[in-house]
Design an enzyme around this catalytic site. Structure first.
Site, PDB file in Angstrom:
ATOM      1  N   HIS A   1       2.157   7.675   8.027  1.00  0.00           N
ATOM      2  CA  HIS A   1       1.404   8.923   6.519  1.00  0.00           C
ATOM      3  C   HIS A   1       0.894   9.874   8.007  1.00  0.00           C
ATOM      4  O   HIS A   1       0.999   9.772   8.724  1.00  0.00           O
ATOM      5  CB  HIS A   1       0.524   8.308   6.026  1.00  0.00           C
ATOM      6  CG  HIS A   1      -0.068   8.912   4.680  1.00  0.00           C
ATOM      7  ND1 HIS A   1      -0.712   9.785   5.017  1.00  0.00           N
ATOM      8  CD2 HIS A   1       0.313   8.785   3.550  1.00  0.00           C
ATOM      9  CE1 HIS A   1      -1.207  10.508   3.791  1.00  0.00           C
ATOM     10  NE2 HIS A   1      -0.502   9.967   2.241  1.00  0.00           N
TER      11      HIS A   1
ATOM     12  N   ASP B   1      -3.977   1.620  10.250  1.00  0.00           N
ATOM     13  CA  ASP B   1      -3.810   2.290   9.202  1.00  0.00           C
ATOM     14  C   ASP B   1      -3.918   1.437   8.144  1.00  0.00           C
ATOM     15  O   ASP B   1      -2.895   1.536   7.922  1.00  0.00           O
ATOM     16  CB  ASP B   1      -3.030   4.063   9.058  1.00  0.00           C
ATOM     17  CG  ASP B   1      -3.033   4.595   7.756  1.00  0.00           C
ATOM     18  OD1 ASP B   1      -3.702   3.938   6.807  1.00  0.00           O
ATOM     19  OD2 ASP B   1      -1.942   5.247   7.361  1.00  0.00           O
TER      20      ASP B   1
ATOM     21  N   GLN C   1      -3.280   0.977   2.955  1.00  0.00           N
ATOM     22  CA  GLN C   1      -2.255   0.287   2.571  1.00  0.00           C
ATOM     23  C   GLN C   1      -2.258  -0.976   2.263  1.00  0.00           C
ATOM     24  O   GLN C   1      -1.100  -2.068   1.264  1.00  0.00           O
ATOM     25  CB  GLN C   1      -0.555   0.573   2.597  1.00  0.00           C
ATOM     26  CG  GLN C   1      -0.093   1.915   1.745  1.00  0.00           C
ATOM     27  CD  GLN C   1      -0.106   1.983   0.042  1.00  0.00           C
ATOM     28  OE1 GLN C   1      -0.229   1.670  -0.235  1.00  0.00           O
ATOM     29  NE2 GLN C   1      -0.593   3.952   0.333  1.00  0.00           N
TER      30      GLN C   1
ATOM     31  N   LYS D   1      -7.526   3.114  -2.936  1.00  0.00           N
ATOM     32  CA  LYS D   1      -6.107   2.486  -2.979  1.00  0.00           C
ATOM     33  C   LYS D   1      -6.625   1.028  -3.650  1.00  0.00           C
ATOM     34  O   LYS D   1      -5.644   0.294  -3.724  1.00  0.00           O
ATOM     35  CB  LYS D   1      -5.171   2.705  -1.796  1.00  0.00           C
ATOM     36  CG  LYS D   1      -4.832   4.452  -1.377  1.00  0.00           C
ATOM     37  CD  LYS D   1      -4.257   4.353  -0.602  1.00  0.00           C
ATOM     38  CE  LYS D   1      -3.633   5.552   0.135  1.00  0.00           C
ATOM     39  NZ  LYS D   1      -2.735   6.551  -1.351  1.00  0.00           N
TER      40      LYS D   1
ATOM     41  N   CYS E   1       4.271  12.416   1.745  1.00  0.00           N
ATOM     42  CA  CYS E   1       3.036  12.386   2.664  1.00  0.00           C
ATOM     43  C   CYS E   1       3.981  11.734   4.163  1.00  0.00           C
ATOM     44  O   CYS E   1       2.573  11.502   5.047  1.00  0.00           O
ATOM     45  CB  CYS E   1       1.845  12.336   2.463  1.00  0.00           C
ATOM     46  SG  CYS E   1       1.031  12.957   1.383  1.00  0.00           S
TER      47      CYS E   1
HETATM   48  N1  PMP Z   1      -2.280   5.623   5.145  1.00  0.00           N
HETATM   49  C1  PMP Z   1      -1.351   5.489   4.007  1.00  0.00           C
HETATM   50  C2  PMP Z   1      -0.320   4.486   4.783  1.00  0.00           C
HETATM   51  C3  PMP Z   1      -1.453   5.809   3.475  1.00  0.00           C
HETATM   52  O1  PMP Z   1      -0.615   5.437   2.162  1.00  0.00           O
HETATM   53  C4  PMP Z   1      -2.403   6.806   2.158  1.00  0.00           C
HETATM   54  C5  PMP Z   1      -2.177   7.577   0.834  1.00  0.00           C
HETATM   55  N2  PMP Z   1      -1.285   7.315   1.013  1.00  0.00           N
HETATM   56  C6  PMP Z   1      -3.389   7.519   3.741  1.00  0.00           C
HETATM   57  C7  PMP Z   1      -3.291   6.961   4.843  1.00  0.00           C
HETATM   58  C8  PMP Z   1      -4.351   8.458   2.883  1.00  0.00           C
HETATM   59  O2  PMP Z   1      -5.151   8.303   3.047  1.00  0.00           O
HETATM   60  P1  PMP Z   1      -6.049   8.903   1.758  1.00  0.00           P
HETATM   61  O3  PMP Z   1      -5.706  10.044   1.516  1.00  0.00           O
HETATM   62  O4  PMP Z   1      -6.884   8.445   0.790  1.00  0.00           O
HETATM   63  O5  PMP Z   1      -7.052   9.685   3.297  1.00  0.00           O
END
Ligand code: PMP
Length: 405
Positions: free
Chosen positions: A122, A199, A202, A225, A363
């Protein structure tokens, strides 16, 4: 069935909504999940009974708020198998957690060093490292995924060397649903004395997370999430690393003593929590993790796997539809494209039928581009979704495709 889905659905007030006169079918859970009453009520109760600033007052309210905040930390630390609650830092979310480490890691990174990431990251786990490399003159090494959307651990073996300063990768891809072999990759990195950041944005709501078993140095996730509110998340870090890293932000709470000519910093975890924290968010996050734990993450995983298998088999029946991400180890995220039809058009028309899915690059622009695409349609499941909803989605999709083709 191990989960009482009917009861679970009753816990989520928003699922009763209609959209464009149709019952809401919410299949955008990788973007954010809905919140159960247990989480909403916990935050209301905090403001009705406990609200005060934490770690500051001698008065009873401040003590109540501090105790609640610290017991949320303890509960979450225990859930992810951190060896000490001080290894759990509350942040705004995964993005802030990763930025925190990427900013202060500058101390350990010099020109010519390397940071290893993967092509499935991401933007939140890509741009902070890329910018660290820009600032320091280090190189960003990107491990590619294969056609199925899987990583090859041999590629890590080849990439790791004495110049590598850190490996950062997703536990689960938000586009492909791939569950990465994070424990194995961490072991490989450790053979070269390289720390690892995972990270887990998910992962936290879908599979068990055990930071001691993975043995990673850092693990990050966002509450929203995982059925918790927005604006709260976690950075887990091993004590030895958090101790040797400098503070990220300066101000109240993170100090031990302040003089005009010098300041000493607080101990963990407060060293990384400058300013007034998001107390109600931490309590909401604790309530959300308790909610997951009450139902059992293994039960949730099993149920979501059944939904994933059903949705995959249904989508595979549609001509000219291609699923992007077919890893053997996969969780409840399905990205797909349909020949000759624009993802955005499908998403817009599905919304008219009450179905919330996501379209675009999610993203993860470099990943989507590596598949030769500009975007996909993504459905992502949560514990409250049902087979019936997938059937509604399929009916709507077939209708939309007949309109667009
Ligand atoms: N890493 C992953 C794999 C994600 O899916 C996301 C959110 N789509 C993020 C990081 C970022 O999360 P946040 O916007 O809640 O900080």
């Amino acid at each position: 069935m191990l989960l009482d889905i009917e009861q679970i659905r009753k816990d989520f007030p928003i699922l009763k909504q209609t959209v464009n006169g149709k019952p809401l079918v919410y299949l955008d859970n990788a973007a954010t999940t809905q919140k159960p009453v247990q989480v909403i009520n916990r935050m209301v109760a905090y403001y009705e009974n406990e609200n005060s600033n934490v770690h500051r007052g001698v008065h009873q309210m401040s003590q109540l708020a501090t105790d609640a905040y610290e017991s949320a930390r303890k509960y979450i630390a225990n859930y992810i198998h951190a060896s000490d609650p001080k290894e759990v830092i509350f942040t705004r979310g995964a993005t802030e957690s990763i930025n925190l480490i990427a900013n202060i890691f500058e101390t350990f990174v010099n020109e010519g060093d390397e940071i290893v990431i993967t092509s499935m990251e991401h933007h939140s786990n890509l741009v902070p490292w890329q910018q660290l490399c820009v600032r320091t003159g280090a190189g960003l090494i990107v491990i590619p995924v294969n056609e199925e959307g899987e990583l090859d651990t041999d590629q890590f073996k080849n990439a790791l060397n004495e110049k590598t300063r850190l490996v950062a990768l997703a536990h689960i891809s938000n586009v492909l649903g791939t569950i990465n072999p994070v424990k194995e990759i961490t072991q490989l990195a450790h053979e070269m004395d390289v720390p690892v950041l995972i990270d887990g944005a998910q992962a936290i709501a879908h599979i068990p997370v055990d930071v001691s078993d993975i043995d990673c140095e850092f693990y990050t996730f966002s509450g929203h999430k995982a059925y918790a509110p927005m604006g709260i998340g976690v950075l887990y870090g091993k004590t030895e690393w958090l101790d040797k890293l400098p503070p990220y932000q300066f101000g109240g709470e993170m100090i031990e003593s302040v003089h005009f000519d010098a300041t000493t910093f607080n101990e963990l975890p407060y060293k990384f929590e400058a300013g007034t924290p998001n107390v109600e968010g931490a309590l909401g996050l604790e309530a959300a993790i308790r909610y997951i734990d009450k139902h059992g993450i293994e039960n949730i995983r099993k149920y979501e796997d059944e939904l994933l298998a059903f949705a995959t088999s249904q989508l595979n029946l549609i001509e000219d539809l291609q699923i992007i991400g077919t890893a053997a180890q996969k969780t409840a995220v399905i990205s797909f494209i349909v020949d000759g039809v624009h993802a955005y058009d499908i998403g817009t028309l599905l919304d008219k039928m009450g179905i919330a899915i996501r379209t675009g690059n999610h993203c993860a622009q470099p990943l989507v581009e590596s598949f030769g695409l500009t975007g996909t349609i993504r459905m992502s499941l949560a514990m409250y979704n049902t087979k019936k909803e997938i059937e509604l989605f399929m009916e709507a999709l077939i209708k939309v495709l007949s309109m667009l083709r």
